[in-house]
Design an enzyme around this catalytic site. Structure first.
Site, short mmCIF file in Angstrom:
data_model
loop_
_atom_site.label_atom_id
_atom_site.label_comp_id
_atom_site.label_asym_id
_atom_site.label_seq_id
_atom_site.Cartn_x
_atom_site.Cartn_y
_atom_site.Cartn_z
N TRP A 103 4.02 -12.24 13.48
CA TRP A 103 4.53 -11.19 12.59
C TRP A 103 5.68 -10.44 13.23
O TRP A 103 6.59 -9.98 12.53
CB TRP A 103 3.40 -10.24 12.17
CG TRP A 103 2.32 -10.96 11.43
CD1 TRP A 103 1.02 -11.09 11.82
CD2 TRP A 103 2.43 -11.67 10.18
NE1 TRP A 103 0.32 -11.83 10.89
CE2 TRP A 103 1.15 -12.20 9.89
CE3 TRP A 103 3.48 -11.90 9.31
CZ2 TRP A 103 0.90 -12.95 8.73
CZ3 TRP A 103 3.24 -12.65 8.16
CH2 TRP A 103 1.96 -13.16 7.88
N ASP A 172 4.32 -1.94 12.85
CA ASP A 172 3.57 -2.68 11.83
C ASP A 172 2.10 -2.55 12.21
O ASP A 172 1.64 -3.14 13.19
CB ASP A 172 4.03 -4.14 11.85
CG ASP A 172 3.22 -5.03 10.91
OD1 ASP A 172 2.25 -4.55 10.29
OD2 ASP A 172 3.56 -6.23 10.80
N LYS A 196 -5.83 -5.91 4.90
CA LYS A 196 -6.70 -6.09 6.05
C LYS A 196 -7.66 -4.91 6.20
O LYS A 196 -8.86 -5.08 6.15
CB LYS A 196 -5.88 -6.27 7.33
CG LYS A 196 -5.41 -7.69 7.55
CD LYS A 196 -3.97 -7.90 7.22
CE LYS A 196 -3.58 -9.36 7.27
NZ LYS A 196 -2.14 -9.53 7.37
C1 LIG Z 1 -0.94 -9.99 7.38
C2 LIG Z 1 0.13 -9.34 8.18
C3 LIG Z 1 1.45 -9.25 7.71
C4 LIG Z 1 1.90 -9.89 6.41
O1 LIG Z 1 1.46 -9.16 5.34
P1 LIG Z 1 1.93 -9.51 3.84
O2 LIG Z 1 1.42 -8.35 3.08
O3 LIG Z 1 1.28 -10.81 3.49
O4 LIG Z 1 3.42 -9.61 3.82
C5 LIG Z 1 2.36 -8.59 8.48
N1 LIG Z 1 2.02 -8.04 9.67
C6 LIG Z 1 0.77 -8.11 10.16
C7 LIG Z 1 0.45 -7.49 11.46
C8 LIG Z 1 -0.22 -8.77 9.43
O5 LIG Z 1 -1.46 -8.84 9.91
#
Ligand SMILES: *Cc1c(COP(=O)(O)O)cnc(C)c1O
Length: 361
Positions: A103, A172, A196
């Site tokens: 990511w 993030d 998540k």
């Molecule tokens: C799952 C995830 C993403 C991607 O998320 P989307 O909503 O599918 O774009 C980005 N960063 C992290 C840390 C993730 O776990």
């Protein structure tokens, strides 16, 4: 209903049962209004109350200072990979990114479309088995911000502490938001896709320091400007109402549990239970370096790929599902976010011990 299984999915991930049953009722008839949650105007007082309370709960649980805006956006966490640099950088401006996983790497590629991006640390060559200590890298003087992924969902690594720097941090936090206390004031911007730790897919939470809203260039499309959404209370256009509603329910659930400090204790206990099994012999090998271990995603291998396949399928017959590792690293991964129960973790731990005894390497 068939009994619910222990769902170790990395995302979308398991949600509190009471949140699901309550949402199911409100989908048909929201709060006795005779209108279902998906059929209600986002401009109705009922929905306004939902979005306001969601924001208030998030502010309370994360202790978000008053000079920050909370936004509910669409496009997933992945859209933040370009919205962040698009709004915060500009011609010739520089930012620094720590490359600690898939990511992070994707965010770096997007940021390079908008500015001069340096990567002072990367663990890519070692299959992202750890996150760095602050002493290991240096951030360029003229860098606008330091970007990091607080929890690397795929590789099961997590920053235990955040860099102590006068650079603005951007993070993030998709896979560990609200899993532990975080000092928001050290960040210029925090974002998290909901699926998540917060709710269902469809909404992305952005927490942004107010003064940054004026940075965006005028030629950025309206929908991609943070300022647009900040000025309209995330209702410039139709927001993902149902996703926001579920986040609201999850936040209420979390508050009822005692908030972030309480859930952190439970999260620690869950992760420790699994890492103890991994550490007690040679059978299971954790992917992450000990000092970088994630409390949300426990990635591990068995002695052979064949045993891993057997482990995953036998676990599924015991009601332990979603244990297959991400295709980029293989092996197994147990995602144990806030809503995943301690009992579920204990079941997996017992299964791991049994499996190791029954299936010697
Ligand atoms: C799952 C995830 C993403 C991607 O998320 P989307 O909503 O599918 O774009 C980005 N960063 C992290 C840390 C993730 O776990």
């Amino acid at each position: 209903m068939k009994q619910r299984v222990c769902n170790f999915s990395a995302g979308p991930a398991t949600l509190p049962f009471e949140v699901l049953t309550r949402t199911a009722e409100d989908i048909v008839d929201f709060n006795g209004s005779g209108i279902g949650l998906m059929e209600m105007s986002h401009r109705s007082p009922e929905f306004q109350k939902v979005i306001d309370e969601t924001e208030n709960l998030l502010r309370e649980l994360m202790q978000i200072p008053d000079n920050y805006k909370v936004l509910f956006l669409q496009g997933g966490a992945s859209s933040q990979f370009f919205m962040v640099p698009m709004n915060l950088l500009g011609e010739g401006r520089k930012a620094s990114y720590l490359n600690t996983g898939t990511w992070a790497k994707k965010a770096i590629a997007e940021a390079r479309l908008f500015g001069d991006i340096e990567v002072p640390f990367s663990s890519e060559e070692q299959n992202y088995y750890r996150v760095p200590d602050q002493q290991e890298y240096q951030v360029a003087e003229n860098s606008e911000y330091l970007y990091l992924v607080s929890n690397n969902t795929i590789f099961g690594t997590q920053f235990k502490t955040f860099p102590d720097t006068d650079k603005m941090l951007v993070s993030d936090m998709s896979s560990d938001i609200l899993s532990r206390p975080v000092d928001v004031s050290r960040f210029g911007l925090i974002f998290a896709g909901a699926q998540k730790n917060l709710g269902p897919a469809g909404v992305t939470v952005v927490v942004i320091r107010e003064d940054l809203l004026s940075r965006s260039a005028d030629n950025i499309p309206t929908m991609l400007k943070y300022r647009t959404h900040a000025e309209k209370g995330s209702m410039f256009n139709t927001p993902p109402c149902i996703a926001i509603y579920v986040v609201y329910r999850v936040l209420k659930w979390l508050k009822g549990l005692g908030g972030v400090e309480e859930i952190q204790k439970i999260n620690l206990k869950k992760a420790d239970t699994l890492y103890q099994i991994i550490d007690q012999g040679d059978y299971y090998r954790g992917h992450a370096d000990r000092n970088s271990r994630s409390q949300m995603n426990v990635a591990f291998n068995l002695p052979t790929p064949d045993l891993e396949t057997k482990f995953i399928s036998e676990a599924a017959t015991q009601g332990l599902k979603g244990l297959k590792g991400h295709r980029s690293i293989g092996g197994c991964r147990a995602s144990i976010y806030n809503a995943f129960s301690l009992e579920g973790v204990d079941k997996l731990a017992a299964f791991m011990e049994r499996f190791a005894t029954d299936n010697p390497a």
